[in-house]
Write an enzyme that holds these catalytic residues in place. Structure first.
Site, PDB file in Angstrom:
ATOM      1  N   HIS A  77      39.154  46.741  38.001  1.00  0.00           N
ATOM      2  CA  HIS A  77      39.780  46.191  39.207  1.00  0.00           C
ATOM      3  C   HIS A  77      39.566  47.066  40.443  1.00  0.00           C
ATOM      4  O   HIS A  77      39.817  46.626  41.566  1.00  0.00           O
ATOM      5  CB  HIS A  77      41.274  45.915  38.972  1.00  0.00           C
ATOM      6  CG  HIS A  77      42.155  47.118  38.960  1.00  0.00           C
ATOM      7  ND1 HIS A  77      42.607  47.713  37.799  1.00  0.00           N
ATOM      8  CD2 HIS A  77      42.699  47.834  39.971  1.00  0.00           C
ATOM      9  CE1 HIS A  77      43.384  48.738  38.095  1.00  0.00           C
ATOM     10  NE2 HIS A  77      43.461  48.829  39.405  1.00  0.00           N
ATOM     11  N   ASP A 108      39.928  45.722  31.363  1.00  0.00           N
ATOM     12  CA  ASP A 108      39.887  46.377  32.675  1.00  0.00           C
ATOM     13  C   ASP A 108      39.116  47.697  32.579  1.00  0.00           C
ATOM     14  O   ASP A 108      39.689  48.783  32.622  1.00  0.00           O
ATOM     15  CB  ASP A 108      41.316  46.612  33.169  1.00  0.00           C
ATOM     16  CG  ASP A 108      41.373  47.080  34.612  1.00  0.00           C
ATOM     17  OD1 ASP A 108      40.352  46.974  35.305  1.00  0.00           O
ATOM     18  OD2 ASP A 108      42.449  47.547  35.033  1.00  0.00           O
ATOM     19  N   SER A 115      44.572  54.317  39.551  1.00  0.00           N
ATOM     20  CA  SER A 115      43.824  53.394  38.696  1.00  0.00           C
ATOM     21  C   SER A 115      42.495  53.995  38.273  1.00  0.00           C
ATOM     22  O   SER A 115      41.813  54.648  39.066  1.00  0.00           O
ATOM     23  CB  SER A 115      43.543  52.090  39.448  1.00  0.00           C
ATOM     24  OG  SER A 115      44.700  51.328  39.603  1.00  0.00           O
TER      25      SER A 115
END
Length: 369
Positions: free
Chosen positions: A110, A160, A265
């Protein structure tokens, strides 16, 4: 990260507050104080055949200058996490990333919602403070960005993961060194702490301040059923709800307020297994990054993708060094701007009820002690 924690975000799902509170109260994480001891020599840099766990490793991995256990958290010491990388988009830090060998870096899929064009990004290695590069710091250009082909196809944030091929191989040092990648036979620790690290925000409304030091936190793995309770809705029973997929793993320390936040992230969740540091997870999503922390963070389970990682690396031709751009000067980041929504996914959280119940139950628990 908030103080000694790193925090991330999560998909748009509700949760059963009361059950989460009960689990929080009666399933408090056991804390492990750990000591670190600097070794006299930096990690080895020559190629060797090792078999730390499962699949034979082609290179030495998962060793740092700090031997033995580690104490505390907050600002990470230089050379503690030599595989930590920063993903830069047009001159700004947007995500964490992890060096897995001299040519490849892993991160969260992402993080690449803005663009899939490799030239829009850079990878920073060998940094402790993003505004103060050292002689070991490197800025690497990207050759290929390989997002998992099934990312987000069936479920939000599923698969992801992204692999990043560098134009040039990195030179290993005590500041730049790969983490070990687990295979599907690697057993995750059930009673030992693991660690997260990153340059993310302190809270959802508070930026990390210059010189932008790398922060780290001790966290604990959580089983899927316990983790599910934090992300289910009041209308759906825990047996019917399925927020945590097989390719995800939960970790956190709600008691001591440690989690991931915007900008973390793609960063590492590492665990020490048989004296080697393994990349157990990549930061993917969590609840809101606000005090108090209500839920654990969710990471991409790297062992689930070990075959995919090996296949993509094997199928991708090596970069011709003569065609690679010249290595760029390691920059000093001087500004911190808002992260795009792509780096964080926040679920709906029943904040008021949960906060009040947590404070009440913690007060009762302390009185009992």
């Amino acid at each position: 990260m908030w103080g000694s924690r790193a925090q991330q975000s999560g998909p748009d799902r509700g949760r059963t507050c009361l059950l989460a509170v009960l689990l929080l109260s009666f399933s408090l994480f056991q804390l492990h104080a750990q000591d670190y001891k600097p070794s006299q020599t930096p990690p080895p840099t020559s190629d060797a055949l090792l078999k730390p766990m499962g699949r034979v490793q082609k290179e030495i991995c998962g060793k740092t200058k700090f031997q033995g256990k580690i104490y505390g958290g907050s600002i990470a010491k230089a050379e503690r996490w030599p595989w930590q990388a920063s993903l830069i988009f047009r001159g700004r830090h947007i995500c964490g990333a992890v060096l897995i060998d001299k040519n490849w870096v892993a991160s969260a899929a992402h993080c690449f919602k803005r663009s899939l064009k490799p030239s829009d990004y850079r990878i920073l290695l060998g940094y402790n403070e993003l505004s103060n590069p050292s002689n070991y710091s490197r800025q690497m250009t990207l050759s290929k960005v390989i997002v998992h082909e099934d990312y987000n196809k069936l479920h939000s944030q599923e698969k992801d993961i992204v692999l990043i091929q560098l134009h040039l191989p990195v030179r290993y040092s005590s500041h730049i060194f790969p983490v070990c990648v687990p295979d599907q036979t690697t057993k995750e620790p059930s009673d030992e702490s693991c660690w997260i690290s990153g340059w993310g925000m302190v809270t959802d409304d508070k930026f990390l301040q210059a010189p932008f030091p790398l922060l780290d936190s001790e966290v604990f793995l959580m089983n899927d059923q316990e983790c599910e309770a934090f992300f289910q809705t009041p209308q759906i029973s825990i047996t019917e709800y399925d927020a945590i997929k097989d390719d995800m793993i939960c970790a956190g320390d709600i008691t001591n307020q440690k989690s991931t936040c915007r900008g973390d992230s793609g960063g590492p969740l590492v665990c020490l297994l048989d004296s080697y540091w393994y990349l157990v997870g990549l930061a993917s999503w969590s609840g809101a990054c606000l005090e108090p922390i209500h839920s654990p963070s969710i990471f991409t389970r790297v062992s689930h993708f070990s075959d995919w990682i090996e296949k993509k690396k094997a199928d991708t031709p090596d970069v011709d060094p003569s065609l690679a751009p010249l290595e760029e000067t390691a920059p000093s980041l001087i500004g911190w701007r808002n992260y795009s929504a792509g780096t964080t996914l926040e679920p709906r959280i029943c904040t008021t009820l949960l906060s009040s119940q947590v404070l009440l139950l913690q007060s009762i628990w302390l009185r009992i002690l």
